[in-house]
Design a protein around this motif. Sequence first.
Motif, PDB file in Angstrom:
ATOM      1  N   LYS A 148       0.805  -1.214   0.000  1.00 19.95           N
ATOM      2  CA  LYS A 148       0.000   0.000   0.000  1.00 19.95           C
ATOM      3  C   LYS A 148       0.843   1.272   0.000  1.00 19.95           C
ATOM      4  N   ASP A 149       2.127   1.152   0.352  1.00 20.61           N
ATOM      5  CA  ASP A 149       2.999   2.322   0.411  1.00 20.61           C
ATOM      6  C   ASP A 149       3.720   2.606  -0.908  1.00 20.61           C
ATOM      7  N   ILE A 150       3.609   1.702  -1.868  1.00 18.17           N
ATOM      8  CA  ILE A 150       4.318   1.886  -3.139  1.00 18.17           C
ATOM      9  C   ILE A 150       3.559   2.857  -4.031  1.00 18.17           C
ATOM     10  N   LEU A 151       4.292   3.836  -4.578  1.00 15.13           N
ATOM     11  CA  LEU A 151       3.722   4.769  -5.556  1.00 15.13           C
ATOM     12  C   LEU A 151       3.929   4.225  -6.971  1.00 15.13           C
ATOM     13  N   PHE A 152       5.189   3.960  -7.302  1.00 17.07           N
ATOM     14  CA  PHE A 152       5.505   3.378  -8.609  1.00 17.07           C
ATOM     15  C   PHE A 152       6.928   2.829  -8.579  1.00 17.07           C
ATOM     16  N   VAL A 153       7.250   2.066  -9.605  1.00 15.98           N
ATOM     17  CA  VAL A 153       8.576   1.469  -9.749  1.00 15.98           C
ATOM     18  C   VAL A 153       9.156   1.921 -11.077  1.00 15.98           C
ATOM     19  N   GLU A 154      10.445   2.313 -11.039  1.00 15.36           N
ATOM     20  CA  GLU A 154      11.115   2.771 -12.259  1.00 15.36           C
ATOM     21  C   GLU A 154      12.367   1.932 -12.510  1.00 15.36           C
ATOM     22  N   ALA A 155      12.488   1.410 -13.742  1.00 13.28           N
ATOM     23  CA  ALA A 155      13.697   0.676 -14.120  1.00 13.28           C
ATOM     24  C   ALA A 155      14.860   1.653 -14.204  1.00 13.28           C
ATOM     25  N   PHE A 156      16.027   1.195 -13.747  1.00 14.43           N
ATOM     26  CA  PHE A 156      17.218   2.054 -13.716  1.00 14.43           C
ATOM     27  C   PHE A 156      18.417   1.178 -14.069  1.00 14.43           C
ATOM     28  N   GLY A 157      18.541   0.876 -15.358  1.00 14.42           N
ATOM     29  CA  GLY A 157      19.577  -0.050 -15.803  1.00 14.42           C
ATOM     30  C   GLY A 157      19.293  -1.436 -15.249  1.00 14.42           C
ATOM     31  N   ASN A 158      20.270  -2.035 -14.583  1.00 20.10           N
ATOM     32  CA  ASN A 158      20.067  -3.331 -13.937  1.00 20.10           C
ATOM     33  C   ASN A 158      19.493  -3.187 -12.530  1.00 20.10           C
ATOM     34  N   TYR A 159      19.116  -1.975 -12.171  1.00 19.61           N
ATOM     35  CA  TYR A 159      18.535  -1.694 -10.865  1.00 19.61           C
ATOM     36  C   TYR A 159      17.077  -1.266 -11.041  1.00 19.61           C
ATOM     37  N   CYS A 160      16.418  -1.012  -9.933  1.00 23.94           N
ATOM     38  CA  CYS A 160      15.085  -0.428  -9.923  1.00 23.94           C
ATOM     39  C   CYS A 160      15.007   0.614  -8.816  1.00 23.94           C
ATOM     40  N   LYS A 161      14.267   1.674  -9.083  1.00 24.16           N
ATOM     41  CA  LYS A 161      13.931   2.643  -8.050  1.00 24.16           C
ATOM     42  C   LYS A 161      12.489   2.368  -7.618  1.00 24.16           C
ATOM     43  N   VAL A 162      12.322   2.064  -6.337  1.00 19.42           N
ATOM     44  CA  VAL A 162      10.985   1.827  -5.793  1.00 19.42           C
ATOM     45  C   VAL A 162      10.584   3.059  -4.991  1.00 19.42           C
ATOM     46  N   TYR A 163       9.618   3.803  -5.515  1.00 22.99           N
ATOM     47  CA  TYR A 163       9.167   5.036  -4.865  1.00 22.99           C
ATOM     48  C   TYR A 163       8.034   4.715  -3.892  1.00 22.99           C
ATOM     49  N   LEU A 164       8.261   5.058  -2.626  1.00 21.58           N
ATOM     50  CA  LEU A 164       7.274   4.847  -1.570  1.00 21.58           C
ATOM     51  C   LEU A 164       6.732   6.185  -1.115  1.00 21.58           C
ATOM     52  N   THR A 165       5.764   6.164  -0.235  1.00 19.94           N
ATOM     53  CA  THR A 165       5.174   7.413   0.244  1.00 19.94           C
ATOM     54  C   THR A 165       6.183   8.285   0.981  1.00 19.94           C
ATOM     55  N   GLU A 166       7.153   7.656   1.655  1.00 19.24           N
ATOM     56  CA  GLU A 166       8.099   8.407   2.478  1.00 19.24           C
ATOM     57  C   GLU A 166       9.525   8.421   1.940  1.00 19.24           C
ATOM     58  N   LYS A 167       9.864   7.520   1.013  1.00 22.13           N
ATOM     59  CA  LYS A 167      11.254   7.423   0.570  1.00 22.13           C
ATOM     60  C   LYS A 167      11.342   6.691  -0.760  1.00 22.13           C
ATOM     61  N   MET A 168      12.553   6.629  -1.294  1.00 15.31           N
ATOM     62  CA  MET A 168      12.841   5.864  -2.497  1.00 15.31           C
ATOM     63  C   MET A 168      13.953   4.870  -2.176  1.00 15.31           C
ATOM     64  N   ILE A 169      13.774   3.627  -2.627  1.00 14.21           N
ATOM     65  CA  ILE A 169      14.783   2.589  -2.400  1.00 14.21           C
ATOM     66  C   ILE A 169      15.349   2.151  -3.739  1.00 14.21           C
ATOM     67  N   LEU A 170      16.675   2.154  -3.833  1.00 15.89           N
ATOM     68  CA  LEU A 170      17.349   1.659  -5.030  1.00 15.89           C
ATOM     69  C   LEU A 170      17.727   0.202  -4.775  1.00 15.89           C
ATOM     70  N   THR A 171      17.229  -0.682  -5.618  1.00 14.43           N
ATOM     71  CA  THR A 171      17.465  -2.102  -5.404  1.00 14.43           C
ATOM     72  C   THR A 171      18.062  -2.759  -6.637  1.00 14.43           C
ATOM     73  N   HIS A 172      18.900  -3.770  -6.407  1.00 11.33           N
ATOM     74  CA  HIS A 172      19.540  -4.488  -7.504  1.00 11.33           C
ATOM     75  C   HIS A 172      18.596  -5.581  -8.008  1.00 11.33           C
ATOM     76  N   GLU A 173      17.434  -5.160  -8.492  1.00 16.22           N
ATOM     77  CA  GLU A 173      16.429  -6.064  -9.042  1.00 16.22           C
ATOM     78  C   GLU A 173      16.003  -5.519 -10.397  1.00 16.22           C
ATOM     79  N   LYS A 174      15.828  -6.388 -11.363  1.00 16.38           N
ATOM     80  CA  LYS A 174      15.288  -5.956 -12.648  1.00 16.38           C
ATOM     81  C   LYS A 174      13.785  -5.742 -12.499  1.00 16.38           C
ATOM     82  N   ILE A 175      13.240  -4.864 -13.299  1.00 17.01           N
ATOM     83  CA  ILE A 175      11.822  -4.530 -13.160  1.00 17.01           C
ATOM     84  C   ILE A 175      10.939  -5.739 -13.445  1.00 17.01           C
TER      85      ILE A 175
END
Length: 234
Positions: A148-175
Amino acid sequence: MNYLIVDDEPIAHRILEGYCAELPFLKKVGNAYNALEASAIITKHKVDLIFLDLNMPKIMGFELLKTLPSPPKVIVTTAYKEYALEGYELDIIDYLLKPFSLPRFLKAINKITTEKEEKKVEMSTVDTKKNERFFLKGDKMYHQILMKDILFVEAFGNYCKVYLTEKMILTHEKISTLETSLIKEKFLRVHKSFIVAIHRIETIQGNQIYIHDHKIPIGQTYRSKINTLIARKK
């Protein structure tokens, strides 16, 4: 639903077959006139429901039931009401006293279909709760993410940016990998590089989706999904 009739009286088979013929989803897999015949049929065929008489030669109905490692659903059909308590202790669906009418038979069958629907709802609830959160690795640690806290997910090369209501997490996961962790009814791939939380969409304008201060592009090949979403919400 495959059913088996177990009764030593041929007329009881004819009556039950007539009642079952009124319900297209019931399919007979066999007729057994004693416990041994019933065991042989159950071994060879998939049986979902047994119409079980109790007073039979050599092996009584409940004795047969106790020998089955994973018994099907059971509706007892008998002239003896004194065994009713034992039947419910064995988790039978219903106890029909002969002679019984078609409406009483249908009431017993309805107990099975109602039980199945309740189980579907229970399993759906369990599955939803199970998937409401997951762990995501980012910044050399694991973050517990609430859907419920996820706004959207953005691909970032071989990483992903997971945008949440309070923060953004950069993760080594493909979209594409991350997409499998999201509840498909609540998230929508709108671009090869973006997945959005449907309930977070504020406005859609042209080829842009607006979520808070973010503008997410809509890919040409994903436009039909957006049109379907809009049509569904009208």
